[in-house]
Motif scaffolding. Structure first.
Motif: not given
Length: 68
Positions: A45-49
């Motif tokens: 759920s993290r775009r910055g993963k």
């Protein structure tokens, strides 16, 4: 589909855009927050993963393999 890393990692939102699976960063954010994107088989759920060589992204029936 494969994405070759230019740096040590690529962020998830950038990978979806680079693969042509989303049109924009806003669209990437939306599909990620909706739980439609898997990283190595698990919902992310993290775009910055940060994705590294060997990671596998799955979205909308498409797979993106991250490579060196």
């Amino acid at each position: 589909m494969k994405i070759t890393l230019k740096d040590e990692f690529i962020k998830l939102g950038q990978a979806l855009k680079a693969a042509g699976l989303v049109e924009s960063g806003a669209e990437a954010k939306e599909v990620i927050q909706e739980g439609k994107v898997l990283v190595n088989g698990e919902v992310e759920s993290r775009r910055g993963k940060k994705l590294y060589a060997g990671d596998l992204v799955t979205f909308n029936g498409e797979e993106i393999k991250i490579e060196d």
